[in-house]
Design a protein around this motif. Structure first.
Motif, mmCIF file in Angstrom:
data_model
loop_
_atom_site.group_PDB
_atom_site.id
_atom_site.type_symbol
_atom_site.label_atom_id
_atom_site.label_comp_id
_atom_site.label_asym_id
_atom_site.label_seq_id
_atom_site.Cartn_x
_atom_site.Cartn_y
_atom_site.Cartn_z
ATOM 1 N N ARG A 12 0.830 -1.213 0.000
ATOM 2 C CA ARG A 12 0.000 0.000 0.000
ATOM 3 C C ARG A 12 0.865 1.265 0.000
ATOM 4 N NH1 ARG A 12 -4.165 2.296 -2.052
ATOM 5 N NH2 ARG A 12 -5.251 3.667 -0.629
ATOM 6 N N ILE A 13 1.959 1.255 0.755
ATOM 7 C CA ILE A 13 2.870 2.400 0.762
ATOM 8 C C ILE A 13 3.419 2.621 -0.637
ATOM 9 C CG2 ILE A 13 5.116 3.243 1.568
ATOM 10 C CD1 ILE A 13 4.465 1.909 4.281
ATOM 11 N N LYS A 78 -1.814 2.129 10.997
ATOM 12 C CA LYS A 78 -2.954 3.003 11.285
ATOM 13 C C LYS A 78 -3.116 4.064 10.206
ATOM 14 C CE LYS A 78 -3.216 2.699 16.299
ATOM 15 N NZ LYS A 78 -3.118 3.466 17.556
ATOM 16 N N ILE A 79 -1.984 4.632 9.760
ATOM 17 C CA ILE A 79 -2.033 5.666 8.715
ATOM 18 C C ILE A 79 -2.614 5.090 7.434
ATOM 19 C CG2 ILE A 79 -0.602 7.113 7.209
ATOM 20 C CD1 ILE A 79 1.292 7.435 9.666
ATOM 21 N N ILE A 80 -2.135 3.917 7.045
ATOM 22 C CA ILE A 80 -2.614 3.279 5.823
ATOM 23 C C ILE A 80 -4.092 2.930 5.946
ATOM 24 C CG2 ILE A 80 -2.377 1.252 4.331
ATOM 25 C CD1 ILE A 80 -0.106 3.323 4.123
ATOM 26 N N ASP A 81 -4.491 2.388 7.095
ATOM 27 C CA ASP A 81 -5.887 2.030 7.313
ATOM 28 C C ASP A 81 -6.775 3.273 7.232
ATOM 29 O OD1 ASP A 81 -7.971 0.966 9.986
ATOM 30 O OD2 ASP A 81 -7.965 0.173 7.942
ATOM 31 N N ARG A 82 -6.324 4.364 7.830
ATOM 32 C CA ARG A 82 -7.081 5.612 7.807
ATOM 33 C C ARG A 82 -7.234 6.116 6.367
ATOM 34 N NH1 ARG A 82 -3.831 9.276 10.668
ATOM 35 N NH2 ARG A 82 -4.017 7.811 12.361
ATOM 36 N N ARG A 83 -6.139 6.054 5.595
ATOM 37 C CA ARG A 83 -6.204 6.503 4.197
ATOM 38 C C ARG A 83 -7.107 5.599 3.370
ATOM 39 N NH1 ARG A 83 0.096 8.099 3.006
ATOM 40 N NH2 ARG A 83 0.121 9.926 4.341
ATOM 41 N N ASP A 84 -7.063 4.300 3.637
ATOM 42 C CA ASP A 84 -7.928 3.360 2.924
ATOM 43 C C ASP A 84 -9.402 3.692 3.181
ATOM 44 O OD1 ASP A 84 -5.928 0.313 3.226
ATOM 45 O OD2 ASP A 84 -5.834 1.966 1.793
ATOM 46 N N THR A 88 -12.148 5.186 0.370
ATOM 47 C CA THR A 88 -13.337 4.416 0.017
ATOM 48 C C THR A 88 -14.600 5.009 0.608
ATOM 49 O OG1 THR A 88 -13.062 2.912 1.894
ATOM 50 C CG2 THR A 88 -12.055 2.248 -0.200
ATOM 51 N N GLY A 89 -14.448 5.986 1.479
ATOM 52 C CA GLY A 89 -15.611 6.631 2.086
ATOM 53 C C GLY A 89 -16.247 5.836 3.200
ATOM 54 N N LYS A 90 -15.542 4.810 3.663
ATOM 55 C CA LYS A 90 -16.077 3.972 4.747
ATOM 56 C C LYS A 90 -15.516 4.419 6.075
ATOM 57 C CE LYS A 90 -16.461 -0.096 1.833
ATOM 58 N NZ LYS A 90 -16.003 -1.464 1.618
ATOM 59 N N SER A 91 -16.296 4.259 7.116
ATOM 60 C CA SER A 91 -15.808 4.539 8.469
ATOM 61 C C SER A 91 -16.153 3.361 9.354
ATOM 62 C CB SER A 91 -16.430 5.815 9.019
ATOM 63 O OG SER A 91 -17.826 5.673 9.122
ATOM 64 N N ARG A 92 -15.449 3.285 10.445
ATOM 65 C CA ARG A 92 -15.685 2.161 11.375
ATOM 66 C C ARG A 92 -16.761 2.474 12.337
ATOM 67 N NH1 ARG A 92 -9.999 -0.716 12.746
ATOM 68 N NH2 ARG A 92 -9.722 -1.501 10.696
#
Length: 92
Positions: A12-13, A78-84, A88-92
């Protein structure tokens, strides 16, 4: 599990920052550059055709024994997950 996460993060990076070398990604993740080469398909292997005269001063300045980046593997994840999630417009 850890290897799978490292591979996903490294890939991903490289997608987000294609100019980042595998050595830089390895330092960020706390792994060897060869491990990252294997994880992302060996795209950052040195070229035998590249001559010393073709190397810029910026590329030569990279071996200055500077401390590793302060971002840990967990923080990078965490940074990658946040950017993903953001892309995609999804939130937890």
């Amino acid at each position: 599990m850890v290897a799978e996460s490292r591979k996903r993060i490294a890939t991903r990076i490289k997608e987000l920052q294609p100019e980042a070398s595998n050595r830089q990604v390895a330092k960020l993740l706390g792994a060897s550059h060869q491990t990252v080469n294997n994880d992302v398909g060996g795209k950052d292997l040195p070229s035998a055709a590249k001559k010393q005269s073709d190397t810029s001063a910026d590329e030569l300045d990279g071996g200055n024994n500077s401390p590793p980046p302060s971002t840990s593997g967990a923080a990078a994840a965490k940074i990658i997950d946040r950017r993903d999630r953001k892309s995609t417009g999804k939130s937890r």
